[in-house]
Write an enzyme that holds these catalytic residues in place. Structure first.
Site, mmCIF file in Angstrom:
data_model
loop_
_atom_site.group_PDB
_atom_site.id
_atom_site.type_symbol
_atom_site.label_atom_id
_atom_site.label_comp_id
_atom_site.label_asym_id
_atom_site.label_seq_id
_atom_site.Cartn_x
_atom_site.Cartn_y
_atom_site.Cartn_z
ATOM 1 N N ASP A 35 0.853 -1.208 0.000
ATOM 2 C CA ASP A 35 0.000 0.000 0.000
ATOM 3 C C ASP A 35 0.879 1.244 0.000
ATOM 4 O OD1 ASP A 35 -2.222 1.898 0.552
ATOM 5 O OD2 ASP A 35 -3.330 0.092 1.110
ATOM 6 N N ASP A 44 3.942 3.175 -4.576
ATOM 7 C CA ASP A 44 2.852 3.859 -5.280
ATOM 8 C C ASP A 44 2.614 3.132 -6.606
ATOM 9 O OD1 ASP A 44 1.176 5.469 -6.711
ATOM 10 O OD2 ASP A 44 2.286 7.331 -6.330
ATOM 11 N N GLY A 74 -7.192 0.287 -5.273
ATOM 12 C CA GLY A 74 -7.992 1.030 -6.234
ATOM 13 C C GLY A 74 -8.372 2.401 -5.718
ATOM 14 N N TYR A 154 -14.108 5.504 -13.594
ATOM 15 C CA TYR A 154 -14.006 4.374 -12.658
ATOM 16 C C TYR A 154 -14.586 3.089 -13.275
ATOM 17 C CZ TYR A 154 -14.715 1.537 -8.442
ATOM 18 O OH TYR A 154 -14.700 0.520 -7.514
ATOM 19 N N LYS A 158 -12.808 -0.656 -14.522
ATOM 20 C CA LYS A 158 -13.239 -1.967 -14.024
ATOM 21 C C LYS A 158 -13.734 -2.845 -15.182
ATOM 22 C CE LYS A 158 -12.385 -1.047 -9.635
ATOM 23 N NZ LYS A 158 -11.284 -1.719 -8.923
#
Ligand SMILES: NC(=O)c1ccc[n+]([C@@H]2O[C@H](COP(=O)([O-])OP(=O)(O)OC[C@H]3O[C@@H](n4cnc5c(N)ncnc54)[C@H](O)[C@@H]3O)[C@@H](O)[C@H]2O)c1
Length: 260
Positions: A35, A44, A74, A154, A158
């Site tokens: 993370d 990152d 995400g 977004y 996906k």
């Protein structure tokens, strides 16, 4: 007793990733969290350098063998970073860590997509993602932002992820190497990502109109964690290229029997 498995989870500091890391650890697994902060590997994933560092550090920390990878990090903001993290960061995670999976006797790979993949995508952004052209994808995302169409970003990232899973799960690199590659598509899950959208009863009602969840409403992250636990387990030997909806019914309501 079963041998301890090692699982790499991106986005492990919060929400679904944190709940999954906690569950797997509770069940005796070794988790290597990834993370921006509060993780074994702090990188990152929106940058090439961060993605390369993930692969190097994962090889070091795992001694060259990983049993499961969950590409889960995400963003849901209307930004170009959402393209970089959700699609290119997730693919770099799976493709970069695949050599470590090859050393496992029961390797598993899962992506966290979303039911938002069902929303109409921006075709140009979708094509740029699937062509693996990050500069073009980022450029298209900034055009969408400039024209007030940023809300498509977004869901399009996906949609691109689930298409990628469908195109690759049966390939030599995945099924051919004995690695089940699948994705989950959560509905609304109570995490920091959605806290602003569920802050008032009115906001929550509006959200559930967009994402209908007739079965038990908004879910907790722990519910998603138990599905990820199964998908990454040695028992999951034959799910290939599936997009598993854990969405309280939004897929059923929105698509009905049209997919069959
Ligand atoms: N919460 C929901 O309702 C929902 C629904 C469908 C899908 N999802 C997906 O589930 C996944 C997890 O979301 P969540 O709800 O747990 O969100 P969250 O915001 O609680 O956690 C996301 C984590 O990803 C990390 N992350 C973001 N950018 C990163 C970067 N550049 N490099 C490394 N790590 C980075 C964040 O620091 C954070 O810890 C996401 O892929 C999200 O799109 C969430």
């Amino acid at each position: 007793m079963a041998q301890q498995r090692t699982c790499i989870i991106t986005g492990s500091a919060s929400g679904i990733g944190a709940a999954t890391a906690a569950l797997l650890r509770e069940r005796g697994q070794r988790v290597i969290g990834v993370d921006l902060h509060d993780a074994e590997i702090v990188v990152d994933l929106s940058t090439h350098a961060g993605r390369a560092e993930l692969v190097d550090r994962a090889a070091e920390l795992s001694d060259g063998s990983v049993d499961a990878v969950i590409a889960n990090a995400g963003l849901s903001s209307e930004s170009t970073a959402t393209v970089a993290v959700n699609y290119f960061g997730a693919l770099a995670t799976l493709e970069g860590l695949r050599p470590l999976l090859a050393a496992s006797s029961a390797p598993r790979a899962v992506l966290t997509a979303s039911m938002a993949a069902l929303f109409p995508p921006d075709e140009e952004l979708l094509e740029a993602c699937l062509a693996h052209d990050e500069p073009a994808a980022v450029h298209r995302a900034s055009e969408l932002l400039d024209t007030g169409a940023g809300s498509a970003i977004y869901g399009t990232t996906k949609r691109a992820l689930v298409r990628w899973v469908r195109r690759n799960a049966a390939a030599e690199e995945w099924a051919g190497a004995g690695i089940p590659l699948n994705a989950i598509a959560p509905g609304v899950i109570r995490t920091p990502m959605t806290s602003g959208l569920t802050a008032t009863a009115e906001a929550e009602r509006a959200l559930l109109e967009m994402v209908p969840m007739p079965l038990n409403g908004i879910a907790e992250a722990a519910t998603v964690a138990s599905l990820l636990d199964y998908l990454t387990s040695a028992e999951n030997s034959h799910l290939c290229g599936q997009i598993v909806y854990i969405d309280g019914g939004s897929d059923v309501v929105m698509r009905g029997d049209s997919v069959w």
